[in-house]
Write a protein that holds these residues in place. Structure first.
Motif, PDB file in Angstrom:
ATOM      1  N   ASP A   7       0.825  -1.204   0.000  1.00 29.43           N
ATOM      2  CA  ASP A   7       0.000   0.000   0.000  1.00 29.43           C
ATOM      3  C   ASP A   7       0.859   1.253   0.000  1.00 29.43           C
ATOM      4  O   ASP A   7       1.715   1.439   0.874  1.00 29.43           O
ATOM      5  CB  ASP A   7      -0.925   0.018   1.224  1.00 29.43           C
ATOM      6  CG  ASP A   7      -1.957  -1.097   1.165  1.00 29.43           C
ATOM      7  OD1 ASP A   7      -2.691  -1.170   0.175  1.00 29.43           O
ATOM      8  OD2 ASP A   7      -2.017  -1.896   2.124  1.00 29.43           O
ATOM      9  N   ALA A  13      -2.787   3.680  -1.312  1.00 29.75           N
ATOM     10  CA  ALA A  13      -3.408   3.223  -0.068  1.00 29.75           C
ATOM     11  C   ALA A  13      -4.879   3.631  -0.053  1.00 29.75           C
ATOM     12  O   ALA A  13      -5.239   4.701  -0.525  1.00 29.75           O
ATOM     13  CB  ALA A  13      -2.681   3.799   1.136  1.00 29.75           C
ATOM     14  N   HIS A  41      -0.708   4.062   8.568  1.00 27.68           N
ATOM     15  CA  HIS A  41       0.153   3.721   7.447  1.00 27.68           C
ATOM     16  C   HIS A  41       1.510   3.222   7.944  1.00 27.68           C
ATOM     17  O   HIS A  41       2.151   3.848   8.777  1.00 27.68           O
ATOM     18  CB  HIS A  41       0.330   4.932   6.531  1.00 27.68           C
ATOM     19  CG  HIS A  41      -0.973   5.411   5.968  1.00 27.68           C
ATOM     20  ND1 HIS A  41      -1.784   4.610   5.189  1.00 27.68           N
ATOM     21  CD2 HIS A  41      -1.612   6.598   6.074  1.00 27.68           C
ATOM     22  CE1 HIS A  41      -2.863   5.292   4.834  1.00 27.68           C
ATOM     23  NE2 HIS A  41      -2.790   6.495   5.372  1.00 27.68           N
ATOM     24  N   GLN A  89      -7.917   1.344  -7.124  1.00 26.92           N
ATOM     25  CA  GLN A  89      -6.517   1.265  -6.724  1.00 26.92           C
ATOM     26  C   GLN A  89      -5.666   0.647  -7.822  1.00 26.92           C
ATOM     27  O   GLN A  89      -4.999  -0.377  -7.603  1.00 26.92           O
ATOM     28  CB  GLN A  89      -6.368   0.456  -5.431  1.00 26.92           C
ATOM     29  CG  GLN A  89      -6.902   1.162  -4.185  1.00 26.92           C
ATOM     30  CD  GLN A  89      -6.831   0.265  -2.963  1.00 26.92           C
ATOM     31  OE1 GLN A  89      -7.736  -0.527  -2.711  1.00 26.92           O
ATOM     32  NE2 GLN A  89      -5.752   0.381  -2.211  1.00 26.92           N
ATOM     33  N   ASN A 115      -0.431  -5.886   5.595  1.00 27.26           N
ATOM     34  CA  ASN A 115      -1.655  -6.574   5.215  1.00 27.26           C
ATOM     35  C   ASN A 115      -1.649  -8.028   5.687  1.00 27.26           C
ATOM     36  O   ASN A 115      -0.593  -8.689   5.660  1.00 27.26           O
ATOM     37  CB  ASN A 115      -1.793  -6.607   3.687  1.00 27.26           C
ATOM     38  CG  ASN A 115      -2.206  -5.282   3.096  1.00 27.26           C
ATOM     39  OD1 ASN A 115      -3.381  -5.028   2.882  1.00 27.26           O
ATOM     40  ND2 ASN A 115      -1.224  -4.437   2.811  1.00 27.26           N
ATOM     41  N   LYS A 123      -4.546  -7.923  -3.532  1.00 30.11           N
ATOM     42  CA  LYS A 123      -3.990  -6.684  -4.070  1.00 30.11           C
ATOM     43  C   LYS A 123      -2.912  -6.959  -5.111  1.00 30.11           C
ATOM     44  O   LYS A 123      -2.876  -6.317  -6.176  1.00 30.11           O
ATOM     45  CB  LYS A 123      -3.440  -5.829  -2.924  1.00 30.11           C
ATOM     46  CG  LYS A 123      -4.537  -5.278  -2.012  1.00 30.11           C
ATOM     47  CD  LYS A 123      -3.983  -4.505  -0.835  1.00 30.11           C
ATOM     48  CE  LYS A 123      -5.115  -4.002   0.057  1.00 30.11           C
ATOM     49  NZ  LYS A 123      -4.615  -3.242   1.221  1.00 30.11           N
TER      50      LYS A 123
END
Length: 231
Positions: A7, A13, A41, A89, A115, A123
């Motif tokens: 991310d 993100a 983050h 994304q 994650n 992702k």
């Protein structure tokens, strides 16, 4: 060896997945989910979830108890949102080309991310890079709540698969945040960061080996080759 953050580095993100999963885990309205001002983050999902639940009015004990449910719920959220994720994304410019260029140069590549593994797999699948990223030797928030412990997970999985020890000086973390730099430094890895979210000045103040404005494949490859050939 190149170890990618996910991310903010590979894709932008977006907290919508955590928001949905936290709401369902703790029986909250999505609008009531409040992320803490810090520690979002660059941290692991489980630590973010506990802090977010508490910030959203859940007791500390109930927040911790919900972690065991959260993983399954997040997996359901991510699976249901695959098409949405691809729309909202998309990979940053140069990501797919950079991974391909490093692959052609013979670099082993994986991910180190806060994650949980299934979320990371969803992702990464959206990138369409096939097996150029070896997720089996990666490290995830489901492996340890402390991100600084995840470099040891990568090293162990690399050794188990390839039968040789990972050389820290020839291992490069590519990230976008100060915590990526700190995590790399803690293990003796090199650190290259991309100014996708933070400014070059802010990132430079944490003394990475290199700061890139964007993921230009030629520049990234030459930077990483230079760093891993230095010793």
């Amino acid at each position: 060896m190149v170890v990618w953050d996910v991310d903010g580095t590979l894709i932008p993100a977006d907290l919508r997945w955590l928001r949905r999963a936290v709401a369902r885990t703790y029986g909250l309205e999505e609008s009531a989910v409040t992320f803490p001002e810090k520690k979002v983050h660059g941290y692991t999902d489980e630590s973010i979830v506990v802090d977010t639940a508490v910030a959203s009015g859940v007791t500390a004990a109930d927040a911790e108890a919900g972690v065991s449910r959260f993983g399954m719920i997040l997996a359901e959220v991510m699976d249901a949102g695959r098409d949405e994720l691809a729309r909202v994304q998309p990979p940053y410019p140069g990501v797919v080309e950079s991974i391909a260029a490093l692959h052609r140069r013979g670099f082993v590549q994986t991910v180190l991310t806060g994650n949980l593994r299934h979320a990371a797999e969803v992702k990464v699948a959206s990138l369409g890079v096939g097996d150029q990223l070896d997720l089996d030797i990666g490290a995830y928030g489901s492996d340890d709540r402390d991100r600084f412990q995840l470099t040891a997970v990568v090293a162990r999985r690399y050794r188990d698969k390839y039968g040789t020890s990972l050389l820290p000086a020839r291992t490069v973390v590519v990230g976008d945040a100060p915590n990526d730099i700190a995590c790399a430094r803690n293990a003796g890895f090199r650190a290259v960061v991309v100014a996708h979210r933070a400014s070059r000045e802010e990132l430079s103040s944490h003394e990475p080996d290199a700061v890139l404005e964007r993921l230009d494949p030629d520049l990234l490859v030459s930077t990483i080759v230079g760093l891993t050939s230095a010793d």
